[in-house]
Design a protein around this motif. Structure first.
Motif, short mmCIF file in Angstrom:
data_model
loop_
_atom_site.label_atom_id
_atom_site.label_comp_id
_atom_site.label_asym_id
_atom_site.label_seq_id
_atom_site.Cartn_x
_atom_site.Cartn_y
_atom_site.Cartn_z
N GLY A 181 -32.99 -51.18 32.91
CA GLY A 181 -33.17 -51.77 31.60
C GLY A 181 -32.98 -50.75 30.50
N ARG A 182 -32.89 -51.25 29.28
CA ARG A 182 -32.71 -50.39 28.11
C ARG A 182 -33.98 -50.39 27.28
NH1 ARG A 182 -27.13 -49.29 26.85
NH2 ARG A 182 -25.76 -50.24 28.41
N PRO A 183 -34.43 -49.22 26.85
CA PRO A 183 -35.68 -49.14 26.08
C PRO A 183 -35.64 -50.03 24.85
CG PRO A 183 -34.93 -46.96 26.72
CD PRO A 183 -33.83 -47.90 27.07
N ALA A 184 -36.78 -50.67 24.55
CA ALA A 184 -36.89 -51.54 23.38
C ALA A 184 -37.76 -50.87 22.33
CB ALA A 184 -37.47 -52.89 23.78
N THR A 185 -37.35 -51.00 21.08
CA THR A 185 -38.09 -50.38 19.98
C THR A 185 -38.69 -51.39 19.02
OG1 THR A 185 -36.03 -50.18 18.70
CG2 THR A 185 -36.66 -48.30 20.09
N LYS A 186 -38.29 -52.67 19.13
CA LYS A 186 -38.84 -53.69 18.24
C LYS A 186 -38.70 -55.06 18.88
CE LYS A 186 -34.58 -54.40 15.54
NZ LYS A 186 -34.01 -54.44 14.18
N LYS A 187 -39.35 -56.04 18.28
CA LYS A 187 -39.20 -57.41 18.75
C LYS A 187 -38.77 -58.30 17.59
CE LYS A 187 -43.82 -59.31 17.91
NZ LYS A 187 -44.91 -60.15 18.45
N LEU A 188 -38.03 -59.33 17.93
CA LEU A 188 -37.62 -60.36 16.97
C LEU A 188 -37.99 -61.70 17.59
CD1 LEU A 188 -34.14 -58.93 15.91
CD2 LEU A 188 -36.19 -59.09 14.48
N GLY A 189 -39.14 -62.20 17.23
CA GLY A 189 -39.67 -63.40 17.86
C GLY A 189 -40.42 -63.05 19.13
N ASP A 190 -41.28 -63.95 19.56
CA ASP A 190 -42.06 -63.74 20.78
C ASP A 190 -41.43 -64.42 21.97
OD1 ASP A 190 -44.43 -62.11 20.33
OD2 ASP A 190 -45.06 -63.66 18.92
N LEU A 191 -41.67 -63.85 23.15
CA LEU A 191 -41.32 -64.50 24.41
C LEU A 191 -42.46 -65.46 24.78
CD1 LEU A 191 -40.15 -61.37 26.46
CD2 LEU A 191 -38.79 -62.80 24.91
N TYR A 192 -42.10 -66.58 25.40
CA TYR A 192 -43.10 -67.60 25.74
C TYR A 192 -42.92 -68.11 27.16
CZ TYR A 192 -44.91 -68.51 21.01
OH TYR A 192 -45.54 -68.41 19.78
N ALA A 193 -44.01 -68.65 27.68
CA ALA A 193 -43.99 -69.58 28.81
C ALA A 193 -44.44 -70.92 28.24
CB ALA A 193 -44.93 -69.12 29.91
N PRO A 227 -28.82 -56.74 25.43
CA PRO A 227 -29.79 -55.69 25.74
C PRO A 227 -29.52 -54.36 25.04
CG PRO A 227 -28.25 -55.94 27.54
CD PRO A 227 -27.92 -57.03 26.56
N LYS A 228 -28.31 -54.13 24.56
CA LYS A 228 -27.96 -52.82 24.04
C LYS A 228 -28.65 -52.48 22.72
CE LYS A 228 -23.42 -52.68 26.27
NZ LYS A 228 -21.95 -52.54 26.07
#
Length: 411
Positions: free
Chosen positions: A44-56, A204-205
């Protein structure tokens, strides 16, 4: 008078139609702190921020003694070994009636256990455990909120610049199917959108955790209806993706483009379902079959063997998964344990019957691309999807079992 009394007696003793009940639930599953995001095989590629939340997100439909659950999770894929962990935590619904599908966002943590350059898997097992627990809680919430409901089901072409086939522009399915549940007071309980598209506008990039275009899709529907929205992907393989093309040939990979496409698909889904009639005494039947697939791909065999998730694999090197065929009102729904190519999707819809044909891709398992025998290793363009397919017979096995399940349905 005698005839009237007799009629009233007969009506009184006849069983009344079973009441449809629907419940919904959701939980945020965004990692905190953020974790690397996965767009496919490899680290995987390191993440530095989020744009919106992941949900179930979960929707449960009940008719009499029959219960069926639809669950949508925001990951590249959600293998059956994780789905079974979720099913084990909720006993109100038969395990084989719980259908768990992945949105296929390319901006979420790895839930497969892909091996890195050192041959070891880099997925976060504690996070995955937490995801399974939160997903089960979303499902339990849906069970606990079951209430009398009416259903609308509709299918139509989603218009506008939403998706295209990266390999051949027009070879994709523009149809969008929508299931919407309304309470007795006409409030919208939940809206399920079924459409084939890769949520990879960001990819992912960029190092972003995001549901991609699916987040703005929920936002549009929930803003307009005040009910929960959820998305189940379709036959998106080879390579049905978001139409982010510009006239100069460049691609727009921004959050604003996610918002444009997700908002447009959400508005189209609501347009399609708004004029649909209420289903009259809709049936609800869930049929299940265990299907075995051989693993011919060295690449996928390595993923399965190296993963710390301990994917079940038989001594003969095959994997077995659950395929569901549902009858819901005048619709039929078939699950696909991977990314079926559009021609397989069109074929299965043509064979399904019913007034509305829905395909839930990447559901109950996520075995990579599903090609027909004649497509497998046939074109240079198909090199990658052939290597990331279980094998030459995967599509043929799926189609054969689907035909047999359809043939077993009562007329």
């Amino acid at each position: 008078m005698t005839h009237l009394i007799l009629f009233l007696i007969i009506v009184a003793i006849l069983p009344s139609p079973a009441q449809i009940r629907v419940g919904v639930g959701k939980r945020v599953v965004t990692p905190d702190p953020l974790l690397p995001v996965s767009g496919g095989l490899g680290p995987g590629r390191p993440a530095t921020k989020k744009l919106g939340d992941l949900y179930a997100r979960a929707m449960v439909i009940e008719r009499g003694e029959t219960h069926v659950a639809f669950i949508a999770v925001d990951f590249l894929g959600f293998p059956s070994v994780l789905g079974d962990r979720v099913r084990a935590q909720v006993t109100d619904i038969p395990a084989n009636h719980i259908l768990i599908g992945a949105s296929h966002t390319h901006s979420a943590p790895d839930c497969y256990g892909f091996p890195g350059e050192d041959g070891k898997a880099g997925c976060d097992l504690e996070y995955i455990d937490r995801v399974c627990t939160l997903t089960a809680k979303a499902l339990q919430e849906a069970v606990d909120t079951l209430a009398p409901a009416r259903l609308k089901i509709a299918t139509g072409e989603a218009k506008g610049r939403i998706a295209f086939n990266y390999y051949a522009d027009e070879l994709y399915d523009p149809r969008c199917s929508v299931i919407q549940a309304l309470g007795d007071d006409d409030r919208v309980i939940g809206t399920l959108v079924n459409y084939a598209i890769h949520p990879e506008v960001l990819g992912p990039k960029q190092g972003v955790v995001s549901p991609d275009l699916i987040g703005p899709l929920w936002d549009r529907i929930e803003t307009e209806t005040n009910g929960m929205a959820m998305f189940m992907n379709g036959a998106l393989g080879g390579m049905v993706t978001a139409d982010v093309r510009r006239p100069d040939g460049k691609h727009i990979q921004t959050w604003e483009e996610c918002q444009r496409i997700g908002d447009l698909l959400g508005r189209e889904a609501l347009r399609i379902v708004n004029e649909a009639p209420i289903q009259k005494d809709p049936k609800l039947q869930c049929h299940t079959r265990r299907v075995r697939f051989p693993i011919d791909s060295p690449m996928l065999r390595q993923v399965i063997q190296v993963s710390p998730l301990k994917h079940p694999i038989a001594e003969d090197g095959s994997v077995t998964t659950q395929v569901n065929l549902l009858e819901l009102g005048d619709a039929r729904i078939l699950t696909i344990p991977g990314e079926a190519l559009p021609n397989i999707g069109y074929y299965l819809k043509r064979k399904l019957g019913g007034d509305h044909q829905l395909l839930f891709g990447l559901t109950n398992d996520a075995f990579g691309y599903i090609l027909s025998e004649v497509d497998w290793a046939s074109f240079k363009r198909y090199d990658y999807i052939t290597r990331t397919s279980l094998g030459e017979q995967t599509g043929e096995i799926l189609m054969r079992h689907a035909r047999e399940m359809i043939a077993e349905l009562p007329n």
